[in-house]
Design a protein around this motif. Structure first.
Motif, PDB file in Angstrom:
ATOM      1  N   PHE A 142       0.892  -0.980   0.161  1.00 46.11           N
ATOM      2  CA  PHE A 142      -0.013  -0.190  -0.054  1.00 46.11           C
ATOM      3  C   PHE A 142       0.876   1.162   0.014  1.00 46.11           C
ATOM      4  N   LEU A 143       0.334   2.252  -1.028  1.00 46.61           N
ATOM      5  CA  LEU A 143       0.977   3.562  -0.450  1.00 46.61           C
ATOM      6  C   LEU A 143       0.030   4.558   0.305  1.00 46.61           C
ATOM      7  N   VAL A 144       0.387   4.920   1.183  1.00 46.59           N
ATOM      8  CA  VAL A 144      -0.304   5.912   2.176  1.00 46.59           C
ATOM      9  C   VAL A 144       0.103   7.592   1.792  1.00 46.59           C
ATOM     10  N   SER A 145      -0.659   8.438   1.342  1.00 46.63           N
ATOM     11  CA  SER A 145      -0.568   9.800   1.129  1.00 46.63           C
ATOM     12  C   SER A 145      -1.122  10.688   2.324  1.00 46.63           C
ATOM     13  N   TYR A 146      -0.614  11.559   2.743  1.00 46.18           N
ATOM     14  CA  TYR A 146      -1.459  12.436   3.925  1.00 46.18           C
ATOM     15  C   TYR A 146      -0.789  13.634   3.874  1.00 46.18           C
ATOM     16  N   THR A 147      -1.633  14.764   4.363  1.00 45.02           N
ATOM     17  CA  THR A 147      -1.470  16.075   4.461  1.00 45.02           C
ATOM     18  C   THR A 147      -1.929  16.727   5.857  1.00 45.02           C
ATOM     19  N   TYR A 148      -1.449  17.994   6.179  1.00 41.53           N
ATOM     20  CA  TYR A 148      -2.115  18.844   7.076  1.00 41.53           C
ATOM     21  C   TYR A 148      -2.395  20.163   6.829  1.00 41.53           C
ATOM     22  N   GLY A 149      -3.205  20.731   7.502  1.00 40.17           N
ATOM     23  CA  GLY A 149      -3.871  21.903   6.932  1.00 40.17           C
ATOM     24  C   GLY A 149      -3.149  23.105   6.829  1.00 40.17           C
ATOM     25  N   SER A 150      -2.136  23.175   7.601  1.00 43.07           N
ATOM     26  CA  SER A 150      -1.161  24.378   7.721  1.00 43.07           C
ATOM     27  C   SER A 150       0.170  24.127   6.971  1.00 43.07           C
ATOM     28  N   ASN A 151       0.290  23.061   6.378  1.00 42.52           N
ATOM     29  CA  ASN A 151       1.695  22.741   5.564  1.00 42.52           C
ATOM     30  C   ASN A 151       1.326  22.665   3.888  1.00 42.52           C
ATOM     31  N   LYS A 152       2.453  22.640   3.140  1.00 40.39           N
ATOM     32  CA  LYS A 152       2.241  22.715   1.670  1.00 40.39           C
ATOM     33  C   LYS A 152       3.181  21.596   1.169  1.00 40.39           C
ATOM     34  N   TYR A 153       2.795  20.319   1.641  1.00 40.64           N
ATOM     35  CA  TYR A 153       3.259  19.179   1.348  1.00 40.64           C
ATOM     36  C   TYR A 153       2.315  18.063   1.408  1.00 40.64           C
ATOM     37  N   ILE A 154       2.827  17.139   0.469  1.00 39.79           N
ATOM     38  CA  ILE A 154       2.270  15.788   0.409  1.00 39.79           C
ATOM     39  C   ILE A 154       3.451  14.840   0.867  1.00 39.79           C
ATOM     40  N   TRP A 155       2.926  14.108   1.900  1.00 41.89           N
ATOM     41  CA  TRP A 155       3.909  12.953   2.385  1.00 41.89           C
ATOM     42  C   TRP A 155       3.517  11.671   2.015  1.00 41.89           C
TER      43      TRP A 155
END
Length: 626
Positions: free
Chosen positions: A383-396
């Motif tokens: 599986f590949l999991v992507s995630y973000t945070y509301g005040s950030n400018k990245y997708i990890w």
């Protein structure tokens, strides 16, 4: 008679000498307003007048069906006092009214103020949308000509299966049995002159499901049937609900809508289908205030029976996603801690919901956790999991391997602006992932190809070919034949003009080096606010079921359609995904009347007709000039 049961609507009824009703049981709807007047003309038809800050009129026959424009025609378009009179004359009716002064106006039998007005079809080109399983009834209106009753026929194109045009009344009616956009030309004749007009009718799936929050979207999974899931979360720690509806492969409801969960709170949810045991797993934040947990509910794909809710993570987690390994039946569930700087966490469950791992940390950043997405790679069983945070400018992103090892975190994408929703898909044909994401400050949808090891492949690119006002995040899905398509909402109408009152759903084909359609494909060609498209595999090898929510009143209704990409790009008339001389010949045959007209594919300049100019434009594409 005047009907005030639901606003000021004007109805009419015909009663014979025995007191029997000759028209519809509750009367026929004439228009909206008040102060109706009716007069029987010497030609045997009825003229009905009413006021609505103006004077309006309609002519109806003994069958109770209107002749002129639906909703009536204007006799006088300024403020008018309630008191007015109508008088029958040989070739029409005279209306006498007051507006500080006394006025008179004559309306002729042709529904205009000019007896020589040319026959004109007045109904708008874009007809109200229809839906599977729902009765459709619409009268095409016209005015002008010699005042005789019109006869109607379809001269180009076809109505959706299940609908027909009444040649006497101009009424399109029936129950649509075919989805998509239908273009056709209707003619009206008074026996002397003829008018034609092209129309467009969009038929969709009305899921019967509602959404109650602008930031919410439906969840859907495809098994032997499609399962659509929504929630209703009531503010104030009162009862909240999860609703489910099954649909068959043709978009028809399979059983009734079900309420499968009720408690103080239901957070955002997701659903996945497991082919190993033919069950769907719904994951969501739920429970009683303040003891919230991450729950799951299984629904049997055969019986459609829902099991009891069970705890997946015994802590307050939200924004879950779930994906399945279709070979061993294991689920990966990912959710975030409901707090600032909260961790994204994961757990693997077997097909019966039993934990196969401990809960493990996936990522932790500053800011509020915002969005995650999971895609399964069947080639590597991971599986590949992507995630973000509301005040950030990245997708990890992080890969969870088949042996349970979580690989190092990778940066999938970044931006100088805040990143909103992201969505992943895996393409077995290219053996790569694709992530689509939303840049909120720019209001643009971007995408990026991701290698199977989780490293980016090439630079991000804009999905849309327009640069107006993209909204509602983006979504992406891959067909079973291995073609990837992205979807989003946009303020741009079909002419590329900004429409502040509407959002339209668009589609674009995704290739290794960017978007492949020369023009974005308009999936929903009608006005209104349509948000948050989602997509899953369709009912053929190369189509997708796309759902969206439409603003209606105080809530949002969920609609959908099967998107058939092979017929999407203008100019590719034969659907072979190339524009060449064969398409030029097919367009020429349509232009000179040898073949039925296909407006969607052959009308290159969007002028509503297929003619020699469209042939030239396709020829220019075929020889590489455009």
């Amino acid at each position: 008679m005047e009907d005030k049961r639901n606003g000021n609507h004007i109805y009419a009824q015909h009663i014979n000498g025995n007191g029997e009703l000759l028209w519809e049981e509750n009367g026929v709807l004439i228009g909206t307003g008040e102060n109706p007047r009716i007069i029987r003309n010497s030609d045997g038809t009825y003229y009905i007048f009413w006021t609505n800050d103006k004077i309006l009129a309609q002519r109806i026959g003994d069958d109770g069906i209107g002749w002129w424009s639906e909703g009536g025609v204007e006799v006088y378009n300024s403020g008018v006092q309630d008191d007015y009179e109508v008088v029958d004359v040989d070739d029409g009716v005279v209306v006498v009214f007051s507006n500080n002064n006394i006025y008179a106006q004559k309306i002729y039998k042709n529904g205009t103020l000019d007896p020589s007005f040319p026959l004109t079809i007045t109904t708008d080109k874009d007809l109200p949308q229809g839906a599977l399983e729902e009765q459709y009834n619409l009268r095409i209106g016209a005015v002008g000509g010699n005042g005789e009753r019109f006869t109607w026929q379809i001269v180009e194109g076809n109505l959706p299966e299940g609908l027909s045009l009444n040649s006497t009344t101009g009424i399109i009616s029936g129950i649509p049995a075919e989805l998509g956009t239908f273009n056709f030309t209707i003619s009206a004749s008074d026996g002397v002159s003829t008018a034609q007009k092209q129309f467009r009718l969009f038929v969709q799936i009305d899921t019967g499901m509602e959404i109650f929050d602008i930031g919410e979207y439906p969840a859907v999974a495809k098994g032997n049937s499609y399962l659509v899931v929504t929630r209703e979360s009531i503010v104030g720690h009162t009862s909240s609900y999860i609703y489910c509806q099954f649909f068959d492969d043709n978009g028809y409801k399979d059983g009734d809508k079900m309420t499968i969960y009720e408690n103080d709170t239901v957070g955002r949810l997701n659903v996945a289908y497991n082919p190993v045991n033919n069950k769907y797993l719904i994951v969501f934040k739920g429970g009683e205030y303040p003891d919230y947990k991450l729950y799951g509910i299984f629904i049997d794909g055969e019986t459609h029976q829902a099991g009891d809710a069970f705890v997946i993570m015994d802590e307050n987690c939200r924004y879950p996603d779930v994906e399945v390994n279709p070979q061993n039946g294991n689920f990966l569930v990912v959710a975030s801690e409901d707090k600032y700087g909260g961790k994204w966490k994961g757990i693997v469950l077997n097909k019966d919901g039993q934990p196969q791992t401990e809960i493990f940390d996936i990522g932790e950043k500053s800011g509020w956790p915002y969005n995650c997405s999971i895609a399964f790679n069947p080639d590597n069983q991971e599986f590949l999991v992507s995630y973000t945070y509301g005040s950030n400018k990245y997708i990890w992103g992080r890969i969870l391997k088949n042996d349970g090892i979580l690989e190092d975190e990778k940066e999938l994408a970044s931006s100088s602006f805040y990143i909103g929703n992201c969505k992943l898909t895996y393409n077995q044909k290219t053996k790569k992932y694709f992530v689509v994401y939303y840049i909120s400050t720019q209001c643009r949808i971007l995408g990026r190809v991701i290698n199977s090891d989780g490293t980016p492949s090439g630079e991000p690119f804009y999905i849309s070919k327009t640069e107006l006002d993209e909204h509602c995040g983006g979504n992406v899905a891959t067909t079973s034949s291995g073609n990837t398509y992205a979807f989003w909402g946009d303020r741009s109408d079909e002419n590329g003009e900004y429409d502040i009152d509407s959002l339209y759903i668009y589609a674009q084909k995704i290739g290794e080096n960017g978007s492949e359609f020369e023009e974005d494909y308009l999936l929903t060609p009608y006005t209104g606010l349509k948000y948050t498209p989602i997509a899953v595999e369709g009912n053929t090898d190369d189509n997708l079921l796309v759902l969206w929510k439409s603003k209606e009143g105080s809530s949002y209704k969920v609609y959908g359609v099967f998107y058939n990409p092979s017929s999407s790009e203008k100019g590719d008339i034969n659907g072979d995904e190339e524009i060449d001389i064969s398409d030029v010949i097919l367009c020429l045959r349509q232009a000179i009347g040898l073949d039925p007209v296909n407006i969607d594919l052959a009308d290159m300049n969007n002028d509503g007709v297929v003619d020699i100019s469209d042939v030239i434009l396709i020829l220019r594409k075929a020889i590489g000039l455009d």
